[in-house]
Write an enzyme that holds these catalytic residues in place. Structure first.
Site, PDB file in Angstrom:
ATOM      1  N   GLY A  81       0.842  -1.199   0.000  1.00 19.92           N
ATOM      2  CA  GLY A  81       0.000   0.000   0.000  1.00 19.92           C
ATOM      3  C   GLY A  81       0.870   1.239   0.000  1.00 19.92           C
ATOM      4  N   HIS A  87      -4.416   1.194   7.629  1.00 15.75           N
ATOM      5  CA  HIS A  87      -3.081   1.800   7.785  1.00 15.75           C
ATOM      6  C   HIS A  87      -2.943   3.011   6.847  1.00 15.75           C
ATOM      7  CE1 HIS A  87       1.483   1.270   8.177  1.00 15.75           C
ATOM      8  NE2 HIS A  87       1.396   2.008   7.075  1.00 15.75           N
ATOM      9  N   GLU A  88      -3.366   2.837   5.587  1.00 18.04           N
ATOM     10  CA  GLU A  88      -3.208   3.934   4.610  1.00 18.04           C
ATOM     11  C   GLU A  88      -4.143   5.103   4.932  1.00 18.04           C
ATOM     12  OE1 GLU A  88      -0.673   3.625   2.961  1.00 18.04           O
ATOM     13  OE2 GLU A  88      -0.443   1.448   3.126  1.00 18.04           O
ATOM     14  N   CYS A 126       5.890  -0.313   7.573  1.00 17.17           N
ATOM     15  CA  CYS A 126       5.561   0.937   6.885  1.00 17.17           C
ATOM     16  C   CYS A 126       6.762   1.343   6.040  1.00 17.17           C
ATOM     17  CB  CYS A 126       5.249   2.021   7.924  1.00 17.17           C
ATOM     18  SG  CYS A 126       4.808   3.610   7.180  1.00 17.17           S
ATOM     19  N   LEU A 127       6.481   1.702   4.786  1.00 15.29           N
ATOM     20  CA  LEU A 127       7.578   2.109   3.899  1.00 15.29           C
ATOM     21  C   LEU A 127       8.231   3.400   4.395  1.00 15.29           C
ATOM     22  CD1 LEU A 127       5.882   1.311   0.468  1.00 15.29           C
ATOM     23  CD2 LEU A 127       7.557  -0.081   1.715  1.00 15.29           C
ATOM     24  N   HIS A 178      -2.561   7.285   7.377  1.00 16.79           N
ATOM     25  CA  HIS A 178      -1.566   8.198   6.771  1.00 16.79           C
ATOM     26  C   HIS A 178      -2.250   9.479   6.291  1.00 16.79           C
ATOM     27  CE1 HIS A 178       2.291   6.190   6.794  1.00 16.79           C
ATOM     28  NE2 HIS A 178       1.843   5.105   6.181  1.00 16.79           N
ATOM     29  N   GLN A 234       2.712   9.981   1.993  1.00 19.70           N
ATOM     30  CA  GLN A 234       4.081   9.451   2.095  1.00 19.70           C
ATOM     31  C   GLN A 234       5.003   9.961   0.991  1.00 19.70           C
ATOM     32  OE1 GLN A 234       2.312   5.309   2.540  1.00 19.70           O
ATOM     33  NE2 GLN A 234       4.189   5.074   3.740  1.00 19.70           N
TER      34      GLN A 234
END
Ligand code: K1U
Ligand code: ZN
Length: 169
Positions: free
Chosen positions: A46, A134-135, A92-93, A138, A51
């Site tokens: 994702g 999660h996204e 997480c990226l 963000h 981000q």
């Protein structure tokens, strides 16, 4: 197509609240394509526009093994959450190398526009449900480490800053 740089925690820009997309136009479609390319290249499942320092309500996801089920969700809104929750190990990226448990709804229904501007409701369970939650965090400026204890969060922050200093050498 373009690969976009991903912001790394701690970075104040990751705490920006994203604004609604007023119109799904060619610029948004290109953004979604670039986000998918960036997500696949980083081996993620994702990515939120936050981000990549774009503060509009756009997320992409693909939880398939074959990377053949891309999802583009524009202006996503939770319309239903399951009564049950579970702990899930998340990464997480924007916080590379850190994995920890976060409590999430078992299932969610999300209304969003797709890349053509059509309204859809996605009924998500399993990994896709966790990923979407999660996204969507963000987009509200929330990084998963904020669910952890202040002690753990501070250790992660110190580790990330040390890695950044070493990378800059
Ligand atoms: O938002 C992001 O930083 C992407 C993140 C999404 C995510 C992963 C795991 C649980 C919740 C949300 C990632 O893709 S990190 C990479 C990762 O942990 C992973 C990759 C493939 C399969 C499973 C996890
Ligand atoms: Zn993340």
């Amino acid at each position: 197509m373009a690969l976009l740089p991903i912001l790394c925690y701690p970075d104040a820009r990751l705490h920006t609240v994203a604004k609604a997309v007023p119109e799904v136009d060619s610029r948004i479609r290109q953004l979604a394509k670039d986000m998918l390319e960036t997500m696949y290249e980083a081996s993620g499942i994702g990515l939120a526009a936050t981000q990549i320092d774009v503060h509009q309500r756009v997320i992409v996801a693909d939880v398939s093994q074959e990377h053949d089920q891309p999802l583009v969700l524009i202006n996503p809104e939770l319309v239903w959450t399951s009564p049950g929750t579970h702990m899930n190990e998340e990464g997480c990226l924007s916080v590379p190398g850190i994995y920890d448990g976060v409590e999430r709804f078992d299932a969610v229904h999300v209304r969003a526009l797709d890349a053509q501007g059509a309204s859809r409701v996605i009924e998500a369970t399993g990994l896709l449900s966790v990923c979407i939650q999660h996204e969507m965090d963000h987009l509200l400026g929330k990084v998963f480490v904020e669910y952890l204890s202040p002690l753990k969060r501070n250790r992660i922050k110190t580790k990330m800053l040390k890695a950044r200093r070493e990378d800059a050498r």
